[in-house]
Write an enzyme that holds these catalytic residues in place. Structure first.
Site, PDB file in Angstrom:
ATOM      1  N   GLY A  47       0.866  -1.179   0.000  1.00  0.00           N
ATOM      2  CA  GLY A  47       0.000   0.000   0.000  1.00  0.00           C
ATOM      3  C   GLY A  47       0.905   1.231   0.000  1.00  0.00           C
ATOM      4  N   ASP A 237      -1.347   4.830  -6.353  1.00  0.00           N
ATOM      5  CA  ASP A 237       0.083   4.609  -6.111  1.00  0.00           C
ATOM      6  C   ASP A 237       0.931   5.752  -6.637  1.00  0.00           C
ATOM      7  OD1 ASP A 237      -1.011   1.723  -5.848  1.00  0.00           O
ATOM      8  OD2 ASP A 237       1.011   1.744  -5.010  1.00  0.00           O
TER       9      ASP A 237
END
Ligand code: MRU
Length: 347
Positions: A47, A237
């Site tokens: 993550g 991201d």
């Protein structure tokens, strides 16, 4: 209820082993740069925001016992560590942001004795944990204003507490909506091949008392066609200066579906995910992951013929024109993204 995905405890970095979930909640103690890099590559910690803090601690673990006598020698070691950690996963901008924060702390303290520089590096890594906790809550607070009670929200991958330090970006919006007394229902795409949706998002949302239904990735279209989805919220991201957004593979398909079905598509991300040095998503480096992730069911059971050719990009890019709004800790950004990102996001 929340767990801290990464913490500094008595001289070691403690992380939640995300590969053990949902079966077991396991905490791993990590004492070296090499072990933390391995944990990042194997997605025990994952993550984008969590990777920013993990990268900073990975450098700290390598530098804390350095025998360097002066700033110059320490800086050479630090540079080597930054290059090493920076080669662990390429797509999440936050990982490089975390490394840049450590490098900047080194520069700020260059005239201090080595022992003080080291302390400053640890303080910087620790401050990233607190920073993420506060930023996630701000994202949640802005984002919940987009959610109505009764909304049915679809999400991809895991952009929750497990992907940050303890709250989440996309799921943080859902937690904040719940804290405001709104009732929401979440559909979690399972997220092949590593099943972050099935293993992590479903686990995390249920633990937080959120009404969650797990679906296979290829069911999103049917749900939208049936009018069962009111909004999509995903994490990111890396976001280019024009708003093009890289997120877990499969996000782009959901964005196309959302546009076709006129369902708002929201991206939730901190400013540390933005990469203002790249003008569009074309320049975002996309990680390719090992074939084993695709040919076996979570490394346990073969699900494809032996030796089959595999293509396994871990992320895709959603073009900005498919995005309704980007929720950040600085506010909600709407199109035109190039102008609005430049106006709000500074680093
Ligand atoms: O490969 P992963 O599990 O690290 O991918 C994570 C995602 O794609 C998340 O959606 C993204 O990092 C945002 S997390 C707040």
């Amino acid at each position: 209820m929340s767990v801290e995905t990464i913490a500094w405890k008595q001289g070691k970095v403690t992380i939640v082993d995300q590969n053990a979930l949902p079966g077991r909640l396991v905490f791993l103690d990590i004492r070296s740069t090499a072990d933390l890099c391995r944990a990042i590559k194997s997605m025990k910690i994952r993550g984008a925001p969590a990777l920013g803090a993990a990268a900073a601690f990975a450098v700290w673990l390598g530098i804390r016992n350095s025998k360097a006598k002066d700033y110059k020698a320490l800086a050479i070691e630090l540079k080597r560590l930054i290059t090493l950690v920076g080669s662990s996963r390429p797509t999440a901008r936050n990982l490089f942001w975390g490394l840049e924060k450590i490098e900047a702390a080194l520069q700020r303290n260059r005239y201090c004795p080595v022992s003080e520089i080291k302390q400053a590096l640890l303080q910087e890594a620790l401050s990233l944990l607190e920073h993420d906790k506060s930023v996630s809550r701000k994202i949640g607070s802005f984002g919940q204003s987009l959610i109505k009670s009764g909304d049915r929200i679809l999400t991809v991958c895991n952009a929750g507490a497990l992907a940050t330090i303890d709250y989440g970006t996309a799921l943080g919006v859902i937690y904040a909506a719940k804290e405001k007394g709104k009732k929401v229902k979440v559909f979690a795409c399972e997220t092949r091949p590593m099943l972050q949706g099935a293993r992590l998002t479903a686990w995390e949302l249920r633990r937080h008392g959120i009404d969650v239904t797990l679906i296979c990735d290829n069911m999103a279209a049917t749900l939208m066609r049936q009018g069962k989805i009111d909004a999509v919220i995903v994490g990111a991201d890396r976001i280019a200066a024009n708003g093009d957004t890289a997120n877990k593979i499969g996000t782009y398909s959901v964005a196309v579906l959302s546009t076709y079905h006129k369902v708002p598509f929201y991206v939730a991300a901190p400013s540390s995910t933005f990469d203002l040095c790249i003008s569009s998503g074309e320049d975002i480096p996309i990680e390719e992951r090992p074939r084993e992730e695709v040919v076996s069911l979570f490394f346990k059971k073969p699900i494809a013929p032996e030796g089959i050719r595999v293509y396994n990009p871990a992320f895709d890019v959603t073009p900005q024109e498919l995005i309704t709004a980007i929720i950040t800790e600085k506010g909600i950004l709407r199109p035109p993204f190039s102008r609005n990102i430049a106006g709000k996001i500074k680093d």
